[in-house]
Design a protein around this motif. Structure first.
Motif: not given
Length: 69
Positions: A14-15, A17-22
């Motif tokens: 999950n991290w 997947k999430l980090i690139p969107t931030l």
């Protein structure tokens, strides 16, 4: 060393997947606010429009990094 279990693997995925969107929003925010004064915020922030809301309090520590290039 402890071997990760399924919940640890899921959290890691999950991290990842999430980090690139931030990254892009953070870079845009940084470019927009670099060298600008911080916004003045109120001591109390509430989304309650009436006095009948249950009261709850949370303390948040914010770190602001000064950038010098």
């Amino acid at each position: 060393r402890t071997i990760p279990d399924k919940s640890t693997d899921a959290l890691y995925a999950n991290w990842r997947k999430l980090i690139p969107t931030l990254v892009d929003p953070q870079l845009k925010y940084h470019a927009r606010t670099l060298g600008q004064a911080l916004e003045i915020t109120h001591d109390v922030i509430s989304a309650c429009a009436t006095l009948s809301c249950a009261r709850n309090s949370t303390s948040i520590l914010c770190l602001f990094f000064d950038s010098k290039y």
